[in-house]
Scaffold this motif. Structure first.
Motif, PDB file in Angstrom:
ATOM      1  N   VAL A  20     -25.312  34.382  54.822  1.00 40.96           N
ATOM      2  CA  VAL A  20     -24.415  33.765  53.853  1.00 40.96           C
ATOM      3  C   VAL A  20     -24.736  32.283  53.695  1.00 40.96           C
ATOM      4  O   VAL A  20     -24.850  31.553  54.673  1.00 40.96           O
ATOM      5  CB  VAL A  20     -22.947  33.927  54.289  1.00 40.96           C
ATOM      6  N   THR A  21     -24.902  31.861  52.450  1.00 40.97           N
ATOM      7  CA  THR A  21     -25.043  30.439  52.152  1.00 40.97           C
ATOM      8  C   THR A  21     -24.043  30.080  51.068  1.00 40.97           C
ATOM      9  O   THR A  21     -23.614  30.936  50.282  1.00 40.97           O
ATOM     10  CB  THR A  21     -26.467  30.096  51.672  1.00 40.97           C
ATOM     11  N   VAL A  22     -23.672  28.824  51.023  1.00 39.83           N
ATOM     12  CA  VAL A  22     -22.663  28.356  50.074  1.00 39.83           C
ATOM     13  C   VAL A  22     -23.061  28.674  48.637  1.00 39.83           C
ATOM     14  O   VAL A  22     -22.225  29.085  47.816  1.00 39.83           O
ATOM     15  CB  VAL A  22     -22.440  26.838  50.262  1.00 39.83           C
ATOM     16  N   ASP A  23     -24.326  28.501  48.326  1.00 37.50           N
ATOM     17  CA  ASP A  23     -24.796  28.695  46.949  1.00 37.50           C
ATOM     18  C   ASP A  23     -24.643  30.131  46.460  1.00 37.50           C
ATOM     19  O   ASP A  23     -24.632  30.381  45.248  1.00 37.50           O
ATOM     20  CB  ASP A  23     -26.269  28.281  46.833  1.00 37.50           C
ATOM     21  N   HIS A  24     -24.544  31.076  47.397  1.00 35.99           N
ATOM     22  CA  HIS A  24     -24.499  32.481  47.004  1.00 35.99           C
ATOM     23  C   HIS A  24     -23.091  33.072  47.032  1.00 35.99           C
ATOM     24  O   HIS A  24     -22.916  34.267  46.813  1.00 35.99           O
ATOM     25  CB  HIS A  24     -25.422  33.309  47.906  1.00 35.99           C
ATOM     26  N   ILE A  25     -22.078  32.253  47.308  1.00 37.54           N
ATOM     27  CA  ILE A  25     -20.701  32.744  47.293  1.00 37.54           C
ATOM     28  C   ILE A  25     -20.207  32.768  45.850  1.00 37.54           C
ATOM     29  O   ILE A  25     -20.173  31.742  45.174  1.00 37.54           O
ATOM     30  CB  ILE A  25     -19.792  31.855  48.168  1.00 37.54           C
ATOM     31  N   LYS A  26     -19.822  33.961  45.388  1.00 39.87           N
ATOM     32  CA  LYS A  26     -19.419  34.145  43.987  1.00 39.87           C
ATOM     33  C   LYS A  26     -17.983  34.656  43.910  1.00 39.87           C
ATOM     34  O   LYS A  26     -17.426  35.157  44.895  1.00 39.87           O
ATOM     35  CB  LYS A  26     -20.359  35.133  43.292  1.00 39.87           C
ATOM     36  N   THR A  27     -17.416  34.541  42.731  1.00 43.59           N
ATOM     37  CA  THR A  27     -16.051  35.019  42.502  1.00 43.59           C
ATOM     38  C   THR A  27     -15.923  36.501  42.827  1.00 43.59           C
ATOM     39  O   THR A  27     -14.920  36.945  43.402  1.00 43.59           O
ATOM     40  CB  THR A  27     -15.636  34.766  41.042  1.00 43.59           C
ATOM     41  N   LEU A  62     -25.586  23.278  54.363  1.00 42.11           N
ATOM     42  CA  LEU A  62     -24.169  23.206  53.985  1.00 42.11           C
ATOM     43  C   LEU A  62     -23.350  24.306  54.651  1.00 42.11           C
ATOM     44  O   LEU A  62     -22.365  24.797  54.093  1.00 42.11           O
ATOM     45  CB  LEU A  62     -24.015  23.285  52.458  1.00 42.11           C
ATOM     46  N   ASP A  63     -23.759  24.676  55.856  1.00 39.57           N
ATOM     47  CA  ASP A  63     -23.096  25.761  56.582  1.00 39.57           C
ATOM     48  C   ASP A  63     -21.622  25.459  56.819  1.00 39.57           C
ATOM     49  O   ASP A  63     -20.770  26.354  56.774  1.00 39.57           O
ATOM     50  CB  ASP A  63     -23.825  25.967  57.920  1.00 39.57           C
ATOM     51  N   HIS A  64     -21.296  24.185  57.058  1.00 43.70           N
ATOM     52  CA  HIS A  64     -19.922  23.784  57.358  1.00 43.70           C
ATOM     53  C   HIS A  64     -18.985  23.962  56.165  1.00 43.70           C
ATOM     54  O   HIS A  64     -17.771  23.897  56.315  1.00 43.70           O
ATOM     55  CB  HIS A  64     -19.897  22.319  57.800  1.00 43.70           C
ATOM     56  N   GLN A  65     -19.545  24.196  54.983  1.00 43.86           N
ATOM     57  CA  GLN A  65     -18.724  24.357  53.780  1.00 43.86           C
ATOM     58  C   GLN A  65     -18.305  25.807  53.524  1.00 43.86           C
ATOM     59  O   GLN A  65     -17.567  26.078  52.573  1.00 43.86           O
ATOM     60  CB  GLN A  65     -19.485  23.841  52.553  1.00 43.86           C
ATOM     61  N   ILE A  66     -18.772  26.732  54.345  1.00 37.76           N
ATOM     62  CA  ILE A  66     -18.547  28.155  54.063  1.00 37.76           C
ATOM     63  C   ILE A  66     -17.064  28.532  54.014  1.00 37.76           C
ATOM     64  O   ILE A  66     -16.613  29.139  53.025  1.00 37.76           O
ATOM     65  CB  ILE A  66     -19.327  29.035  55.060  1.00 37.76           C
ATOM     66  N   PRO A  67     -16.234  28.208  55.033  1.00 35.88           N
ATOM     67  CA  PRO A  67     -14.809  28.577  54.925  1.00 35.88           C
ATOM     68  C   PRO A  67     -14.148  27.962  53.690  1.00 35.88           C
ATOM     69  O   PRO A  67     -13.412  28.646  52.964  1.00 35.88           O
ATOM     70  CB  PRO A  67     -14.206  28.033  56.223  1.00 35.88           C
ATOM     71  N   TYR A  70     -15.384  29.766  50.390  1.00 38.62           N
ATOM     72  CA  TYR A  70     -14.801  31.097  50.201  1.00 38.62           C
ATOM     73  C   TYR A  70     -13.365  30.990  49.684  1.00 38.62           C
ATOM     74  O   TYR A  70     -12.969  31.668  48.724  1.00 38.62           O
ATOM     75  CB  TYR A  70     -14.813  31.878  51.515  1.00 38.62           C
ATOM     76  N   LEU A  71     -12.578  30.117  50.312  1.00 37.52           N
ATOM     77  CA  LEU A  71     -11.165  30.015  49.953  1.00 37.52           C
ATOM     78  C   LEU A  71     -10.972  29.300  48.618  1.00 37.52           C
ATOM     79  O   LEU A  71     -10.065  29.637  47.852  1.00 37.52           O
ATOM     80  CB  LEU A  71     -10.409  29.312  51.076  1.00 37.52           C
ATOM     81  N   LYS A  72     -11.804  28.336  48.330  1.00 36.17           N
ATOM     82  CA  LYS A  72     -11.742  27.665  47.026  1.00 36.17           C
ATOM     83  C   LYS A  72     -12.085  28.655  45.910  1.00 36.17           C
ATOM     84  O   LYS A  72     -11.412  28.698  44.867  1.00 36.17           O
ATOM     85  CB  LYS A  72     -12.713  26.487  46.999  1.00 36.17           C
ATOM     86  N   THR A  73     -13.119  29.451  46.149  1.00 38.17           N
ATOM     87  CA  THR A  73     -13.524  30.441  45.150  1.00 38.17           C
ATOM     88  C   THR A  73     -12.425  31.475  44.939  1.00 38.17           C
ATOM     89  O   THR A  73     -12.142  31.881  43.801  1.00 38.17           O
ATOM     90  CB  THR A  73     -14.826  31.136  45.592  1.00 38.17           C
ATOM     91  N   TYR A  74     -11.782  31.887  46.038  1.00 42.09           N
ATOM     92  CA  TYR A  74     -10.680  32.854  45.915  1.00 42.09           C
ATOM     93  C   TYR A  74      -9.514  32.242  45.137  1.00 42.09           C
ATOM     94  O   TYR A  74      -8.922  32.898  44.269  1.00 42.09           O
ATOM     95  CB  TYR A  74     -10.209  33.301  47.296  1.00 42.09           C
TER      96      TYR A  74
END
Length: 290
Positions: A20-27, A62-67, A70-74
């Motif tokens: 998982v990377t930040v760039d690949h987190i989608k709606t 940007l691993d520290h941005q993952i939580p 995810y929650l911002k996208t949700y």
């Protein structure tokens, strides 16, 4: 050396991070969930056991941005706005954090989602470690659902703490500035009280001023000097004429509190050699006991 360190660090973090990377987190990754707690659980933001998960603080992955992401996208999938209510104070850490962690500040702390049904979340570091070889900081983050009102209370508490720290710091600065002003006033009073007078002929006088010291370098045939502030020039008073005085140089006060003279230190282009006689303004000269 810095390039080698960067390459080694990148290889190191590439080997230990997941897919998982930040760039690949989608709606589409989060829109199916019924609540933020389900996002936390399903995406294992707190690790397999739910006690917290270690993330790399890195401006590369940007691993520290993952939580946060995810929650911002949700939140945005609910037509909400995800915003930081307060920044983390790292209050849950039991040891000082090392490394460059400022990049993580916008992504940890308390956050509020202003959707049709508002909710809040806390993303806080609960432990940390530093890898000296890779020069990387690892933070274990705990992500928890929170009441938006509680977040506001915490934000208010933090604000009051910050304001108190600011007031205390301002008070310290004002006190220090007042001490400096008092010292300057006392010094000026001392100068005025001990200004050279006609009955001081033959006495030793001093002046706290800047001098030029020879650096030992000669450039294009010219000796090079550096300015030394706060030096004490010492002389003997010979004559007073209006606002000018004729003085016989003794030298300057050295670091071991002895009078030293020589042509390697100059006052107003005059070498401070013992026995040199010059005229100078009597301003800032005062009688002294050297």
């Amino acid at each position: 050396m810095k390039i080698i360190t960067s390459i080694l660090g990148l290889s190191f973090i590439t080997g230990i991070t997941g897919c998982v990377t930040v760039d690949h987190i989608k709606t589409s990754d989060v829109s199916k969930f019924k609540g933020p707690n389900e996002v936390i659980t399903s995406k294992k933001l707190n690790g397999k056991d739910g006690t917290g998960k270690e993330y790399i603080t890195s401006d590369v992955l940007l691993d520290h941005q993952i939580p946060y992401t995810y929650l911002k996208t949700y939140c945005e999938s609910q037509n909400g706005r995800f915003s930081q209510t307060y920044q983390s104070k790292f209050s849950r850490l039991t040891k000082p954090i090392q490394g460059y962690t400022n990049i993580a500040i916008p992504y940890i702390g308390g956050f509020t989602c202003t959707a049709s049904q508002p909710w809040g979340v806390i993303i806080e570091p609960i432990s940390n470690r530093y890898n000296r070889n890779a020069q990387l900081t690892f933070m274990t983050l705990k992500t928890e659902i929170a009441n938006p009102l509680d977040l506001l209370y915490t934000s208010s508490d933090y604000y009051m703490i910050d304001m108190k720290k600011k007031r205390d710091l301002d008070a310290q600065i004002q006190q220090r500035n007042q001490e400096i002003r008092n010292q300057q006033q006392n010094y000026q009073r001392m100068i005025s009280a001990n200004a050279p007078k006609s009955n001081d002929i033959g006495r030793t006088i001093c002046k706290d001023t800047s001098v030029s010291e020879y650096t030992g370098l000669i450039v294009l045939g010219q000796p090079q000097f550096r300015t030394v502030d706060g030096a004490k020039v010492i002389a003997s008073l010979e004559t007073i004429s209006n606002n000018n005085i004729k003085i016989n140089i003794k030298g300057w006060l050295s670091s071991n509190n002895n009078i030293t003279s020589g042509n390697n230190v100059m006052y107003k282009q005059t070498p401070l050699e013992s026995g040199r006689v010059i005229w100078d303004s009597k301003e800032y000269w005062y009688t002294c006991m050297y």
